[in-house]
Design a protein around this motif. Structure first.
Motif, mmCIF file in Angstrom:
data_model
loop_
_atom_site.group_PDB
_atom_site.id
_atom_site.type_symbol
_atom_site.label_atom_id
_atom_site.label_comp_id
_atom_site.label_asym_id
_atom_site.label_seq_id
_atom_site.Cartn_x
_atom_site.Cartn_y
_atom_site.Cartn_z
ATOM 1 N N LYS A 78 0.862 -1.183 0.000
ATOM 2 C CA LYS A 78 0.000 0.000 0.000
ATOM 3 C C LYS A 78 0.896 1.230 0.000
ATOM 4 N N ILE A 79 0.753 2.061 -1.023
ATOM 5 C CA ILE A 79 1.554 3.274 -1.092
ATOM 6 C C ILE A 79 0.764 4.435 -0.503
ATOM 7 N N ASN A 80 1.414 5.574 -0.378
ATOM 8 C CA ASN A 80 0.753 6.753 0.180
ATOM 9 C C ASN A 80 0.241 7.650 -0.947
ATOM 10 N N PRO A 81 -0.885 8.327 -0.718
ATOM 11 C CA PRO A 81 -1.348 9.312 -1.712
ATOM 12 C C PRO A 81 -0.275 10.381 -1.921
ATOM 13 N N LEU A 82 -0.152 10.874 -3.142
ATOM 14 C CA LEU A 82 0.834 11.918 -3.418
ATOM 15 C C LEU A 82 0.512 12.608 -4.726
ATOM 16 N N THR A 83 1.159 13.752 -4.912
ATOM 17 C CA THR A 83 1.118 14.469 -6.181
ATOM 18 C C THR A 83 2.515 14.403 -6.783
ATOM 19 N N VAL A 84 2.607 14.004 -8.035
ATOM 20 C CA VAL A 84 3.907 13.866 -8.695
ATOM 21 C C VAL A 84 4.159 15.103 -9.550
ATOM 22 N N ASP A 85 4.885 16.050 -8.977
ATOM 23 C CA ASP A 85 5.382 17.218 -9.715
ATOM 24 C C ASP A 85 4.298 17.907 -10.537
ATOM 25 N N ILE A 130 -2.083 10.744 -7.097
ATOM 26 C CA ILE A 130 -2.558 9.478 -6.550
ATOM 27 C C ILE A 130 -3.577 9.856 -5.479
ATOM 28 N N ILE A 131 -4.857 9.636 -5.779
ATOM 29 C CA ILE A 131 -5.891 10.207 -4.909
ATOM 30 C C ILE A 131 -6.468 9.205 -3.916
ATOM 31 N N ARG A 132 -6.477 7.908 -4.265
ATOM 32 C CA ARG A 132 -6.935 6.891 -3.307
ATOM 33 C C ARG A 132 -6.034 5.671 -3.419
ATOM 34 N N VAL A 133 -5.766 5.056 -2.278
ATOM 35 C CA VAL A 133 -4.887 3.886 -2.248
ATOM 36 C C VAL A 133 -5.453 2.841 -1.300
ATOM 37 N N ASP A 134 -5.051 1.616 -1.527
ATOM 38 C CA ASP A 134 -5.358 0.507 -0.624
ATOM 39 C C ASP A 134 -4.318 -0.575 -0.912
ATOM 40 N N GLY A 141 -2.551 -3.159 -2.736
ATOM 41 C CA GLY A 141 -2.607 -3.570 -4.130
ATOM 42 C C GLY A 141 -3.545 -2.737 -4.977
ATOM 43 N N PHE A 142 -3.713 -1.471 -4.630
ATOM 44 C CA PHE A 142 -4.648 -0.620 -5.370
ATOM 45 C C PHE A 142 -4.165 0.825 -5.382
ATOM 46 N N VAL A 143 -4.260 1.461 -6.561
ATOM 47 C CA VAL A 143 -4.035 2.906 -6.664
ATOM 48 C C VAL A 143 -5.094 3.500 -7.593
ATOM 49 N N GLU A 144 -5.489 4.718 -7.306
ATOM 50 C CA GLU A 144 -6.366 5.479 -8.184
ATOM 51 C C GLU A 144 -5.613 6.730 -8.604
ATOM 52 N N PRO A 201 -10.781 9.338 -13.400
ATOM 53 C CA PRO A 201 -9.540 8.711 -12.936
ATOM 54 C C PRO A 201 -9.366 7.310 -13.531
ATOM 55 N N ILE A 202 -8.172 6.740 -13.342
ATOM 56 C CA ILE A 202 -7.939 5.334 -13.659
ATOM 57 C C ILE A 202 -7.635 4.597 -12.362
ATOM 58 N N ARG A 203 -8.283 3.450 -12.180
ATOM 59 C CA ARG A 203 -8.073 2.624 -10.992
ATOM 60 C C ARG A 203 -7.292 1.381 -11.419
ATOM 61 N N VAL A 204 -6.237 1.060 -10.684
ATOM 62 C CA VAL A 204 -5.399 -0.091 -10.999
ATOM 63 C C VAL A 204 -5.372 -1.031 -9.798
ATOM 64 N N LEU A 205 -5.983 -2.219 -9.963
ATOM 65 C CA LEU A 205 -5.814 -3.295 -8.997
ATOM 66 C C LEU A 205 -4.565 -4.064 -9.420
ATOM 67 N N SER A 206 -3.672 -4.354 -8.486
ATOM 68 C CA SER A 206 -2.456 -5.088 -8.840
ATOM 69 C C SER A 206 -2.242 -6.242 -7.869
ATOM 70 N N THR A 207 -1.861 -7.384 -8.421
ATOM 71 C CA THR A 207 -1.474 -8.526 -7.599
ATOM 72 C C THR A 207 -0.170 -9.072 -8.158
ATOM 73 N N ALA A 208 0.930 -8.692 -7.493
ATOM 74 C CA ALA A 208 2.232 -9.223 -7.882
ATOM 75 C C ALA A 208 2.262 -10.728 -7.611
ATOM 76 N N PHE A 209 3.194 -11.416 -8.274
ATOM 77 C CA PHE A 209 3.340 -12.850 -8.017
ATOM 78 C C PHE A 209 3.669 -13.083 -6.548
ATOM 79 N N ALA A 210 3.094 -14.149 -6.018
ATOM 80 C CA ALA A 210 3.388 -14.507 -4.633
ATOM 81 C C ALA A 210 3.539 -16.010 -4.524
#
Length: 408
Positions: free
Chosen positions: A112-119, A124-128, A130-133, A142-151
């Protein structure tokens, strides 16, 4: 909104002894050019960034340099997830610095990353987990990205919790993705899933994993079916298989883009590409492939005549070659010298020697009182129907001499 989807870079990978790093530099440069030419808004790299847990320094530098180019120094977000060849800790380690350039690594499936503004380029307005918006200024949605890295199984227990260890991976991932999608993925934005899994369409033919690839055996089930993807997901960006496959469920594409280079001779002749995806809220995703032209082609070839083989090798200098030679006799040193002199990209030479068998001839008894050289000649003749040539005998003498010296 336009996305470029690629996967399975395997940076640092060799073909037997042959380094592919220069080819990887060329094809990643080509991918960067495609991203700029197509004016894509987001890049997704779906795992197997490296070929090993401990990649060479040159591979690490190439990854960071390429992702920085793809991000346009922070103007374009890049999502890169870990595959089964990657160390999740290595993938996650540069994340805090990379985020300032718009590059978001997901090594662990529950990161889980932190919300931020990139320059000022995007937010990045919402996070959870494995999830970023992501909100880009040029789009009202917006675009929502669900991510599941290999485990692997250990990481899955940490991700899913010990209470789920008896559950099927299919069921648990389906619930996890559905819960996240229900919470964040409505029809007022665009919604994608990025994951590195062995996924199939239920009832479809089983897809072969790449030759030499680490087979995926994820947690408590062998594979995940595409019907586990939530209905709100418009595009699923897969990684693992090295050949392009579309295994979509209904109207939402589910795609393996394949690797950017052919990494084994079983991939010879395969067309390599990246996938360009156009998305709008509450509409069917439209995708197309863009061919990759860089990199040396791989060829499996077979000849019965040395002269014919040498001519073909002269005419295909840029290829990497697995060469099979059929003959009645073993290749001589002069034959091998001609072949290697004709081409610097020969990876394997496979001699196929036809056996000359004496039909209806009774087997002779072996005289065990002979010296070692005579025993070897008898064995060779009984197995291959001919006397060993001078080169083989010279090699035999070298081996036996060294062995005797060590024993003394």
């Amino acid at each position: 909104m336009r996305i470029l989807h690629t996967a399975d870079w395997h940076l640092g990978k060799k073909l037997d002894f042959f380094s592919r790093l220069e080819e990887q530099k060329e094809v990643l440069d080509e991918i960067c050019q495609i991203a700029d030419r197509e004016d894509v808004d987001l890049v997704v790299v779906s795992g197997d960034l490296y070929d090993t847990f401990n990649p060479p320094v040159e591979a690490t530098e190439l990854l960071y340099r390429t992702l920085k180019r793809l991000s346009k120094n922070g103007k374009r977000p890049v999502i890169a997830i870990a595959g089964n060849h990657d160390s999740p800790d290595r993938i996650d380690s540069p994340d805090s610095l990379a985020r300032e350039l718009g590059i978001f690594f997901f090594g662990q499936p529950n990161l889980k990353i932190n919300p931020l503004t990139v320059d000022g380029s995007f937010d990045i307005i919402r996070v959870d987990e494995g999830f970023v918006e992501i909100k880009l200024p040029k789009y009202y949605y917006p675009i929502r990205v669900l991510s599941t890295a290999f485990a692997n199984e250990i990481r899955l227990k940490q991700y899913l919790g010990d209470e789920n260890k008896a559950s099927q991976l299919q069921e648990v991932l389906k619930k996890k993705w559905l819960d996240t999608a229900n919470q964040y993925c409505d029809s007022y934005g665009v919604n994608i899933l990025a994951t590195h899994l062995y996924m199939l369409k239920r009832g479809a033919e089983v897809l072969e994993e790449p030759e030499g690839e680490k087979p995926l055996r994820l947690g408590f089930a062998d594979l995940v079916y595409s019907d586990s993807i939530p209905g709100s997901i418009q595009y699923t960006a897969l990684g693992h298989l090295h050949k392009f496959h579309e295994i979509g469920q209904g109207t939402a594409p589910v795609i393996y883009p394949g690797s950017p280079l052919a990494y084994s001779f079983s991939e010879s002749g395969q067309k390599k590409q990246v996938v360009i995806v156009d998305l709008e809220p509450n509409k069917i995703a439209q995708y197309r492939t863009v061919s990759l032209e860089r990199g040396r082609p791989l060829h499996r070839v077979r000849f019965k005549d040395i002269d014919e083989a040498v001519r073909w090798l002269h005419d295909n200098k840029y290829a990497l070659v697995e060469l099979t030679i059929e003959s009645d006799n073993f290749l001589s040193s002069s034959d091998l010298k001609r072949i290697h002199g004709a081409h610097e990209g020969i990876i394997h030479i496979i001699p196929v020697v036809s056996k000359k068998q004496e039909i209806n001839q009774p087997k002779s008894l072996v005289n065990l009182d002979q010296d070692m050289e005579s025993l070897f000649k008898d064995y060779f003749k009984s197995k291959y129907g001919q006397e060993p040539n001078e080169e083989l005998m010279a090699l035999f003498h070298e081996v036996t001499t060294n062995t005797l010296e060590k024993e003394d």
